[in-house]
Every structure is written in structure tokens, then in C-alpha cells.
Enzyme design. Sequence first.
Site, PDB file in Angstrom:
ATOM      1  N   CYS A 134       0.834  -1.196   0.000  1.00 62.48           N
ATOM      2  CA  CYS A 134       0.000   0.000   0.000  1.00 62.48           C
ATOM      3  C   CYS A 134       0.878   1.258   0.000  1.00 62.48           C
ATOM      4  O   CYS A 134       1.404   1.656   1.050  1.00 62.48           O
ATOM      5  CB  CYS A 134      -0.914  -0.024   1.224  1.00 62.48           C
ATOM      6  SG  CYS A 134      -1.945   1.445   1.363  1.00 62.48           S
ATOM      7  N   CYS A 148      -0.393   4.141   2.139  1.00 61.89           N
ATOM      8  CA  CYS A 148      -0.234   3.918   3.585  1.00 61.89           C
ATOM      9  C   CYS A 148       1.221   4.125   4.008  1.00 61.89           C
ATOM     10  O   CYS A 148       1.501   4.735   5.031  1.00 61.89           O
ATOM     11  CB  CYS A 148      -0.607   2.487   3.982  1.00 61.89           C
ATOM     12  SG  CYS A 148      -2.142   1.876   3.317  1.00 61.89           S
ATOM     13  N   ASP A 149       2.137   3.578   3.245  1.00 59.99           N
ATOM     14  CA  ASP A 149       3.528   3.462   3.718  1.00 59.99           C
ATOM     15  C   ASP A 149       4.537   4.313   2.945  1.00 59.99           C
ATOM     16  O   ASP A 149       5.705   4.367   3.330  1.00 59.99           O
ATOM     17  CB  ASP A 149       3.982   1.984   3.634  1.00 59.99           C
ATOM     18  CG  ASP A 149       3.110   1.086   4.510  1.00 59.99           C
ATOM     19  OD1 ASP A 149       2.622   1.580   5.538  1.00 59.99           O
ATOM     20  OD2 ASP A 149       2.933  -0.091   4.167  1.00 59.99           O
TER      21      ASP A 149
END
Length: 300
Positions: free
Chosen positions: A130, A133-134
Site C-alpha cells: 500500500c 499507507c507506507d
Amino acid sequence: MWDIIIIGAGPAGMTAAIYARRAAKSVLVLEALSYGGQIINTPDIENYPVAAHISGFDFATKVYEQAKALGAEFKFEKAVAIEDGGEEKTVRTAKNAYTGKAVIIATGSENRKLGVENEDKLVGRGISYCATCDGAFYRGKTVAVVGGGNTALEDALYLADLAEKVYLIHRRDEFRAEAATVERVKLRDNVELVLNSVVKSLIADKKLTAVEVVNKQGETRTIEVNGLFVAVGRIPENQNFAQVIALDSAGYALSGENCHTDTPGVFVAGDNRVKEVRQLVTATADGAVAATEAIKYLNQ
Ligand code: NAP
């Protein structure tokens, strides 16, 4: 007989449980593994309103405790089938059968894995599924993205704004992604295309340090990276429910924003339904919508 049986204790399912309990409906949540779903693997959530930083584990635990405190019952059993008996629906697990008046399927989807050695061990230590997300953890660093679909190309664009260098590794020389997105990627100076190539192995000490790729001519190349973003598609977890709800060709539940399925009393919430944006915030939103619709159905 439960008012609502929720299958899946990820953010969508647990939010549905909170909404249903606040409407005084009896709620059983069935979960195959542990509460939290995919988000439990995210080290730091920075894009959910309220907390600037919270780990996926802490987030999931808070939602779980909130649902429990409101009186939702959780059983850790994998749902393997739903039988639609009209006003009474039976959800079967390996050992038991539970009956409910309405069912919400919130089973999410799983990332398709590359299938290379140590992939699972390096999740959170260089491997991510992701970028939104990261990606921020790789500011100024070197990363690679694997895949040739819209997700991979959009991830490459997103990461190109953060990372110093992005390698885009794809197994063919043509992309499945929209042409306009491909053109935008090609215009980025810090994105290097590595085509006709697959990831053969991951090189790591404690964290990922490099990937070894092999091209169609059989030539091997080692690319030093701090992070590898795997974007080779997702697998929705609807296989056990295909007899009760209609799925698209990729296995996603056909449903609109109201989270209805084609079976009255069966609703779907979160990543396992057809939708554009699959994020934590859209999963919890789906949980609220599906529960509200299920409550309306029960009160009819
Ligand atoms: P996808 O379209 O299924 O693409 C997966 C990509 O991964 C393909 O390029 C595929 O290669 C590659 N791949 C699959 N298995 C692989 C493996 N084992 N090793 C290496 N490569 C592998 O998945 P997605 O990009 O996640 O998109 C899913 C759906 O969401 C699509 O319909 C997409 O259009 C949609 N989506 C839309 C948007 C948007 O509209 N903005 C954004 C994201 C996603 P091949 O091409 O060779 O098969």
C-alpha cells in the site's frame, strides 16, 4: 437467532457492529483469524481523521474494544457458506451454524503476493502492499513498484513525489493501466521502467536492501532499494458466498454505495465490494452504511 450476523472483523465489519449495537440490534461477528483485518499490518496510520499517528494494531484494538463494550459478540470461526432462507439466513462455519435475520459480508480482500521467498517475513521491513499507507516512510529513498495495472502506475506516481528514485518493474512491455497514467509515469525523470522482468528474489539483512530481477532473456539484475511496493492485484474474499451474492469477473461483490447485494437482507461492506477507493476511511464508512441499511431492512 441474531438480528445481524457480520462476517469479518476488519474496520468495515467492526464499524457495522458499532452502528448495529447502537440501534439495539443483536450482533454476532464471525472472524476467521483475528480482529483488525489488513490494517493490523500497517505500522503507522497517518491518514485517518483524529490521530496524526496510530498503529494499525492500536487502531483495530480500539475499534474492537468499542464494539465489544457496546455488546457485539465475536466468535473466531471462519464463515464458509451462507444459506438464504428468506427471513432467516444461516451462516455456516466449519463446526457451527448461526442464524440471523440479516447478514453483512465484510470479508475484505487480500493482496495478491509475488510468491517469492521471504516476502511475508519482510512485510513492514521493506515490503509493502500500500503506497498511500507506507510511502511516506520512504521519503528521499529508493523504492521499486511491481505491477503494470492502474494501482502500480498510480503508486509509482505517488512515490515519485516522495522518493528519490522509483523503479517500476513489470513482467511485460505493455501496461494494463490507462494510457494517460502511463504517459504521466514516463514523463517522470526519477522513474525508471524495468520491463519484461519479474522479481526473482529479495535480498535483506534485517530489512530489504535489494531485489534481484530476471528479464525475458534470462539476464539477472540486482537493484538496490529500501522499499518494494507490490501492486499485482488483489483477491476479494467472496469465494464462499458466490451462491448468495452476485460477483463481478474479478470476484468483487456487485453493490452500489448503499451496500446492498442482489439478495434482500444480505449486505456487503468494505474492500470486497466493487468500489473506487479502498482505504481505511472508506471501509469504516461502508460499515456504517451497511449497518444502517440492515437496520432499515429489519425495521421494515
Ligand atoms: P490489475 O489491473 O489486475 O493489475 C495487476 C498487474 O499486476 C498487471 O499488470 C499484471 O500483469 C501484474 N501481475 C499480476 N500477477 C503478477 C505476478 N504474479 N507477478 C508480476 N506481475 C503480476 O490490478 P490493480 O492495478 O490493482 O487494479 C485492480 C482494478 O482496480 C483494475 O480494474 C483497475 O483498473 C482498478 N483501478 C482503478 C484505478 C483508477 O481508476 N484510478 C486505480 C487503481 C485501480 P499483466 O498486465 O501482465 O497481467
